[in-house]
Design an enzyme around this catalytic site. Structure first.
Site, PDB file in Angstrom:
ATOM      1  N   GLY A  25       0.853  -1.194   0.000  1.00 18.32           N
ATOM      2  CA  GLY A  25       0.000   0.000   0.000  1.00 18.32           C
ATOM      3  C   GLY A  25       0.883   1.235   0.000  1.00 18.32           C
ATOM      4  N   ARG A  26       0.316   2.348   0.484  1.00 16.47           N
ATOM      5  CA  ARG A  26       1.055   3.614   0.457  1.00 16.47           C
ATOM      6  C   ARG A  26       2.344   3.548   1.265  1.00 16.47           C
ATOM      7  NH1 ARG A  26      -4.626   5.895   0.535  1.00 16.47           N
ATOM      8  NH2 ARG A  26      -4.695   4.772   2.488  1.00 16.47           N
ATOM      9  N   ILE A  27       2.294   2.918   2.453  1.00 18.52           N
ATOM     10  CA  ILE A  27       3.496   2.877   3.306  1.00 18.52           C
ATOM     11  C   ILE A  27       4.541   1.953   2.685  1.00 18.52           C
ATOM     12  CG2 ILE A  27       4.391   2.303   5.611  1.00 18.52           C
ATOM     13  CD1 ILE A  27       1.537   3.047   6.685  1.00 18.52           C
ATOM     14  N   ARG A  84      -1.825  -8.566  -2.267  1.00 22.83           N
ATOM     15  CA  ARG A  84      -3.045  -9.252  -2.722  1.00 22.83           C
ATOM     16  C   ARG A  84      -3.244  -9.010  -4.213  1.00 22.83           C
ATOM     17  NH1 ARG A  84      -7.318  -6.932   1.359  1.00 22.83           N
ATOM     18  NH2 ARG A  84      -5.834  -5.271   1.002  1.00 22.83           N
ATOM     19  N   ILE A 103       6.114  -3.669  10.973  1.00 23.96           N
ATOM     20  CA  ILE A 103       5.542  -2.397  11.451  1.00 23.96           C
ATOM     21  C   ILE A 103       4.037  -2.380  11.169  1.00 23.96           C
ATOM     22  CG2 ILE A 103       7.631  -0.983  11.245  1.00 23.96           C
ATOM     23  CD1 ILE A 103       6.352   0.105   8.572  1.00 23.96           C
ATOM     24  N   ALA A 104       3.473  -3.561  10.854  1.00 28.43           N
ATOM     25  CA  ALA A 104       2.066  -3.597  10.432  1.00 28.43           C
ATOM     26  C   ALA A 104       1.139  -3.779  11.631  1.00 28.43           C
ATOM     27  CB  ALA A 104       1.887  -4.701   9.406  1.00 28.43           C
ATOM     28  N   ARG A 105       0.934  -5.000  12.057  1.00 29.71           N
ATOM     29  CA  ARG A 105       0.095  -5.303  13.207  1.00 29.71           C
ATOM     30  C   ARG A 105       0.596  -6.581  13.855  1.00 29.71           C
ATOM     31  NH1 ARG A 105      -1.567  -1.009  13.488  1.00 29.71           N
ATOM     32  NH2 ARG A 105      -3.686  -0.195  13.366  1.00 29.71           N
ATOM     33  N   GLU A 117      -0.259  -7.069  22.184  1.00 31.38           N
ATOM     34  CA  GLU A 117       0.435  -5.916  22.761  1.00 31.38           C
ATOM     35  C   GLU A 117      -0.500  -5.124  23.682  1.00 31.38           C
ATOM     36  OE1 GLU A 117       1.460  -4.091  18.898  1.00 31.38           O
ATOM     37  OE2 GLU A 117       0.145  -2.439  19.429  1.00 31.38           O
ATOM     38  N   HIS A 137       5.238   0.174  19.329  1.00 31.45           N
ATOM     39  CA  HIS A 137       4.218   0.652  18.374  1.00 31.45           C
ATOM     40  C   HIS A 137       4.313   2.172  18.174  1.00 31.45           C
ATOM     41  CE1 HIS A 137       0.027  -0.471  16.586  1.00 31.45           C
ATOM     42  NE2 HIS A 137       0.589   0.523  15.905  1.00 31.45           N
ATOM     43  N   ILE A 138       5.453   2.597  17.663  1.00 31.67           N
ATOM     44  CA  ILE A 138       5.694   4.045  17.524  1.00 31.67           C
ATOM     45  C   ILE A 138       5.977   4.466  16.077  1.00 31.67           C
ATOM     46  CG2 ILE A 138       6.491   4.441  19.893  1.00 31.67           C
ATOM     47  CD1 ILE A 138       9.414   4.281  18.756  1.00 31.67           C
TER      48      ILE A 138
HETATM   49  C1  8YV Z   1      -1.211   4.312  15.545  1.00 29.45           C
HETATM   50  C2  8YV Z   1      -1.066   2.639  13.623  1.00 29.45           C
HETATM   51  O1  8YV Z   1      -0.328   5.062  16.278  1.00 29.45           O
HETATM   52  O2  8YV Z   1      -2.229   4.108  12.218  1.00 29.45           O
HETATM   53  C3  8YV Z   1      -2.051   2.961  12.573  1.00 29.45           C
HETATM   54  O3  8YV Z   1      -2.678   2.014  12.067  1.00 29.45           O
HETATM   55  O4  8YV Z   1      -0.743   1.531  13.846  1.00 29.45           O
HETATM   56  C4  8YV Z   1      -0.414   3.718  14.428  1.00 29.45           C
HETATM   57  O5  8YV Z   1      -0.051   4.749  13.564  1.00 29.45           O
HETATM   58  C5  8YV Z   1      -1.935   3.372  16.458  1.00 29.45           C
HETATM   59  O6  8YV Z   1      -2.836   2.581  15.788  1.00 29.45           O
HETATM   60  C6  8YV Z   1      -2.669   4.136  17.558  1.00 29.45           C
HETATM   61  O7  8YV Z   1      -3.371   5.231  17.011  1.00 29.45           O
END
Ligand code: 8YV
Length: 331
Positions: free
Chosen positions: A155-157, A178, A237-239, A268, A286-287
Site C-alpha cells: 500500500g502507500r506505506i 493481494r 511495522i504492520a500489526r 500488545e 508501536h511508535i
Molecule cells: C497508531 C497505527 O499510532 O495508524 C495505525 O494504524 O498503527 C499507528 O499509527 C496506532 O494505531 C494508535 O493510534
C-alpha cells in the site's frame, strides 16, 4: 443541543479545544484504561466516538449504544472495527490514512537499519561498560545498500519504503501483495512483483506492511520463516498477529533467520517473553507513526471526520461510505 462525543483516550489539548467548539465532549485527558464494559457504559448517549486503534467496536457494543453514529479512528489500521457490524448498524467508520505515510515509512526503514546493523544490541553492550577495545567483527551486521528489499503488503506505506530502498540505498525491491500494482506505480517504486514464496526465498530484508485481517493472521509463521535466508532480517511495522511471535522467537533462537525488528506484537502491550530474552531482535512500542506533527495530523483528521459528519453529514475518509450516503438521503 450539540451532539455528544466521547474521546476514548487523551489527545492533543488543541484538538480537544477544537472539538469542544462543536460538541459536548466527554474527554479522557487523564488517559484512564477502561474495560470493554466501562467503555460501553461511558459511550451511552454519545453520537460520536474518537478512538485510537485500540478500542474494539463490535456488534455487542453497537447494540448497547443505539445513539452512536460515527467512530473516528486516529489510525490508518482499523482492525479494531467490525466494519460489517458497523455498516449493518448504520454507524459510520473513518480512519486516518495518508497523513502518516511518510513518517511510518521513515520508521520502517529506520527499524530495518537498526536491525540489520545491530544498533540496539551494540548500544546495550556499550552502556553495560563492555566496550574495552576495537575488534574486526564487533557487531558486524548485514549489508543494507545494494541488497534485496522484500515488501509484503504494498500500500502507500510499502511504496514509501520501496522508494527509500531503491532511490536512497540502491536496493533491488521485490514485493508481494493481494493485487499487483499498475505498471506506472511499479516503475515509480522501482519494485518488481513476485510470488510470496519468491519473496521469502529472495529477500535479504523483509518488511511487513500489510493490514491485519483473518486472512493475514500468522501470514509469517514457522513454515514461512523456514523459507527465508538464514542471513535475512524481518521487520514488522504492520500489526501484531501477522507474525506468529512464538514461531519467530524460535526462529531467532535457532538462527533460522538472522534478526528481527518489531514495532507491533501479538496481544500488545504484552510482548512474548522469549522475544525479550533474545539479543537479535530490536523491539519498539508501536511508535512507527510517532512524530508530534504526524500524530497531530492524525488527530486532526479524526476530528475533521467527527465535525464533518455530525454537523454536515460528510466525513473526509469514510471506510463504509454507504452509511454516509444513507444518512445524507435521510437528512
Ligand atoms: C497508531 C497505527 O499510532 O495508524 C495505525 O494504524 O498503527 C499507528 O499509527 C496506532 O494505531 C494508535 O493510534
Amino acid at each position: 443541543m450539540n451532539p455528544r462525543i466521547l474521546l476514548a483516550r487523551a489527545i492533543f489539548p488543541e484538538v480537544l479545544d477544537r472539538l469542544a467548539q462543536h460538541f459536548d465532549v466527554t474527554s479522557n485527558q487523564c488517559d484512564e484504561s477502561w474495560t470493554q464494559l466501562e467503555f460501553i457504559e461511558r459511550l451511552q448517549g454519545h453520537q460520536g466516538v474518537f478512538t485510537t486503534g485500540g478500542e474494539r467496536i463490535d456488534a455487542a457494543l453497537l447494540a448497547a449504544c443505539p445513539d452512536l453514529k460515527i467512530c473516528a479512528n486516529m489510525a490508518v489500521g482499523y482492525n479494531n472495527f467490525d466494519l460489517e457490524a458497523m455498516t449493518t448498524a448504520g454507524v459510520l467508520a473513518t480512519n486516518a490514512p495518508e497523513v502518516l505515510t511518510e513518517t511510518t515509512a521513515d520508521f520502517g526503514f529506520a527499524l530495518l537499519m537498526a536491525t540489520a546493523r545491530r544498533m540496539a544490541q551494540a548500544e546495550h553492550f556499550l552502556r553495560a561498560g563492555l566496550w574495552t577495545r576495537w575488534r574486526y567483527d564487533l557487531f558486524a551486521g548485514a549489508e543494507v545498500h545494494g541488497s534485496t528489499l522484500g515488501i509484503l503488503g504494498m500500500g502507500r506505506i510499502g511504496q514509501g519504503i520501496a522508494k527509500r530502498g531503491a532511490l536512497g540505498f540502491g536496493m533491488q525491491v521485490i514485493y508481494h501483495n493481494r493485487s499487483r500494482l499498475d505498471v506506472a506505480t511499479e516503475l515509480d517504486c522501482r519494485a518488481r512483483y513476485v510470488s510470496k514464496q519468491q519473496l521469502l526465498n529472495t529477500a535479504d530484508h523483509l518488511v511487513l506492511v500489510l493490514p491485519y485481517s483473518a486472512a493475514s493472521h500468522h501470514a509469517i509463521g514457522a513454515p514461512e520463516l523456514a523459507q527465508m535466508k538464514p542471513s535475512a532480517t524481518l521487520v514488522n511495522i504492520a500489526r501484531g498477529g501477522i507474525v506468529d511471535d512464538a514461531a519467530l522467537a524460535a526462529a531467532l533462537r535457532n538462527k533460522t533467520i538472522a534478526a528481527a525488528g518489531l514495532d507491533v506484537f501479538e496481544g500488545e502491550p504484552a510482548v512474548h517473553p522469549d522475544l525479550l530474552l533474545l539479543p537479535n531482535v530490536v523491539l519498539t512500542p508501536h511508535i512507527a507513526s510517532a512524530t508530534l506533527p504526524t500524530r497531530l495530523a492524525m488527530a486532526n483528521l479524526a476530528a475533521d471526520n467527527l465535525v464533518g459528519f455530525l454537523t454536515q453529514g460528510k466525513a473526509l475518509t469514510p471506510l463504509n461510505a454507504e452509511v454516509m450516503v444513507k444518512q445524507q438521503v435521510l437528512c
